[in-house]
Design a protein around this motif. Structure first.
Motif, PDB file in Angstrom:
ATOM      1  N   SER A   9       0.826  -1.200   0.000  1.00 50.33           N
ATOM      2  CA  SER A   9       0.000   0.000   0.000  1.00 50.33           C
ATOM      3  C   SER A   9       0.865   1.257   0.000  1.00 50.33           C
ATOM      4  O   SER A   9       2.021   1.246   0.420  1.00 50.33           O
ATOM      5  CB  SER A   9      -0.916   0.013   1.219  1.00 50.33           C
ATOM      6  N   LYS A  10       0.284   2.352  -0.455  1.00 48.77           N
ATOM      7  CA  LYS A  10       0.998   3.631  -0.471  1.00 48.77           C
ATOM      8  C   LYS A  10       1.342   4.075   0.943  1.00 48.77           C
ATOM      9  O   LYS A  10       2.389   4.674   1.180  1.00 48.77           O
ATOM     10  CB  LYS A  10       0.143   4.702  -1.157  1.00 48.77           C
ATOM     11  N   GLN A  11       0.460   3.780   1.878  1.00 47.43           N
ATOM     12  CA  GLN A  11       0.696   4.156   3.264  1.00 47.43           C
ATOM     13  C   GLN A  11       1.943   3.455   3.800  1.00 47.43           C
ATOM     14  O   GLN A  11       2.782   4.084   4.453  1.00 47.43           O
ATOM     15  CB  GLN A  11      -0.507   3.794   4.122  1.00 47.43           C
ATOM     16  N   LYS A  12       2.057   2.166   3.531  1.00 48.27           N
ATOM     17  CA  LYS A  12       3.209   1.407   4.014  1.00 48.27           C
ATOM     18  C   LYS A  12       4.486   1.902   3.339  1.00 48.27           C
ATOM     19  O   LYS A  12       5.529   2.039   3.982  1.00 48.27           O
ATOM     20  CB  LYS A  12       2.994  -0.081   3.723  1.00 48.27           C
ATOM     21  N   ARG A  13       4.406   2.182   2.050  1.00 50.48           N
ATOM     22  CA  ARG A  13       5.565   2.690   1.314  1.00 50.48           C
ATOM     23  C   ARG A  13       6.014   4.038   1.887  1.00 50.48           C
ATOM     24  O   ARG A  13       7.198   4.258   2.146  1.00 50.48           O
ATOM     25  CB  ARG A  13       5.198   2.860  -0.163  1.00 50.48           C
ATOM     26  N   ASP A  14       5.056   4.930   2.112  1.00 47.29           N
ATOM     27  CA  ASP A  14       5.374   6.256   2.634  1.00 47.29           C
ATOM     28  C   ASP A  14       5.934   6.172   4.056  1.00 47.29           C
ATOM     29  O   ASP A  14       6.818   6.940   4.433  1.00 47.29           O
ATOM     30  CB  ASP A  14       4.135   7.147   2.614  1.00 47.29           C
ATOM     31  N   GLN A  15       5.418   5.213   4.830  1.00 48.55           N
ATOM     32  CA  GLN A  15       5.905   5.026   6.188  1.00 48.55           C
ATOM     33  C   GLN A  15       7.369   4.593   6.179  1.00 48.55           C
ATOM     34  O   GLN A  15       8.176   5.088   6.966  1.00 48.55           O
ATOM     35  CB  GLN A  15       5.049   3.978   6.888  1.00 48.55           C
ATOM     36  N   ARG A  16       7.716   3.683   5.282  1.00 44.75           N
ATOM     37  CA  ARG A  16       9.108   3.233   5.181  1.00 44.75           C
ATOM     38  C   ARG A  16      10.021   4.368   4.748  1.00 44.75           C
ATOM     39  O   ARG A  16      11.123   4.528   5.272  1.00 44.75           O
ATOM     40  CB  ARG A  16       9.210   2.076   4.182  1.00 44.75           C
ATOM     41  N   ARG A  17       9.579   5.135   3.787  1.00 44.68           N
ATOM     42  CA  ARG A  17      10.391   6.265   3.310  1.00 44.68           C
ATOM     43  C   ARG A  17      10.575   7.306   4.406  1.00 44.68           C
ATOM     44  O   ARG A  17      11.659   7.870   4.555  1.00 44.68           O
ATOM     45  CB  ARG A  17       9.741   6.916   2.090  1.00 44.68           C
ATOM     46  N   ALA A  18       9.514   7.574   5.176  1.00 49.36           N
ATOM     47  CA  ALA A  18       9.601   8.558   6.248  1.00 49.36           C
ATOM     48  C   ALA A  18      10.592   8.106   7.311  1.00 49.36           C
ATOM     49  O   ALA A  18      11.378   8.910   7.832  1.00 49.36           O
ATOM     50  CB  ALA A  18       8.228   8.780   6.866  1.00 49.36           C
ATOM     51  N   THR A  19      10.590   6.815   7.639  1.00 49.81           N
ATOM     52  CA  THR A  19      11.531   6.272   8.611  1.00 49.81           C
ATOM     53  C   THR A  19      12.953   6.424   8.109  1.00 49.81           C
ATOM     54  O   THR A  19      13.851   6.844   8.848  1.00 49.81           O
ATOM     55  CB  THR A  19      11.225   4.787   8.885  1.00 49.81           C
ATOM     56  N   TRP A  20      13.190   6.100   6.844  1.00 48.49           N
ATOM     57  CA  TRP A  20      14.523   6.200   6.263  1.00 48.49           C
ATOM     58  C   TRP A  20      15.005   7.647   6.265  1.00 48.49           C
ATOM     59  O   TRP A  20      16.140   7.947   6.637  1.00 48.49           O
ATOM     60  CB  TRP A  20      14.488   5.650   4.826  1.00 48.49           C
ATOM     61  N   LYS A  21      14.128   8.559   5.875  1.00 47.78           N
ATOM     62  CA  LYS A  21      14.511   9.968   5.832  1.00 47.78           C
ATOM     63  C   LYS A  21      14.746  10.521   7.230  1.00 47.78           C
ATOM     64  O   LYS A  21      15.631  11.354   7.439  1.00 47.78           O
ATOM     65  CB  LYS A  21      13.438  10.788   5.122  1.00 47.78           C
ATOM     66  N   ARG A  22      13.960  10.074   8.208  1.00 53.35           N
ATOM     67  CA  ARG A  22      14.129  10.547   9.575  1.00 53.35           C
ATOM     68  C   ARG A  22      15.484  10.113  10.128  1.00 53.35           C
ATOM     69  O   ARG A  22      16.191  10.905  10.754  1.00 53.35           O
ATOM     70  CB  ARG A  22      12.998  10.037  10.461  1.00 53.35           C
ATOM     71  N   THR A  23      15.874   8.864   9.890  1.00 55.19           N
ATOM     72  CA  THR A  23      17.169   8.394  10.392  1.00 55.19           C
ATOM     73  C   THR A  23      18.306   9.123   9.689  1.00 55.19           C
ATOM     74  O   THR A  23      19.311   9.465  10.317  1.00 55.19           O
ATOM     75  CB  THR A  23      17.332   6.877  10.215  1.00 55.19           C
TER      76      THR A  23
END
Length: 58
Positions: A9-23
């Motif tokens: 899902s787009k939500q799961k994809r965006d969540q992964r990207r947000a985690t990567w960008k935050r770190t």
């Protein structure tokens, strides 16, 4: 027989990207902070050779 996987899902994809960008942002912030402290001479946890020490060894 091979079965296609379910679409992520787009939500799961965006969540992964947000985690990567935050770190990545946290690491960049830490690196900038360390660089600033080294330049100001306030760093106590980072050991590096200074120009005075390099001249003494020669």
């Amino acid at each position: 027989m091979a079965v296609p996987k379910k679409k992520t899902s787009k939500q799961k994809r965006d969540q992964r990207r947000a985690t990567w960008k935050r770190t990545a942002a946290l690491q960049a912030k830490k690196a900038m902070s360390l660089g600033k402290s080294v330049l100001t001479g306030r760093s106590t946890s980072f050991v590096y050779p200074t120009d005075d020490e390099a001249d003494d060894e020669e």
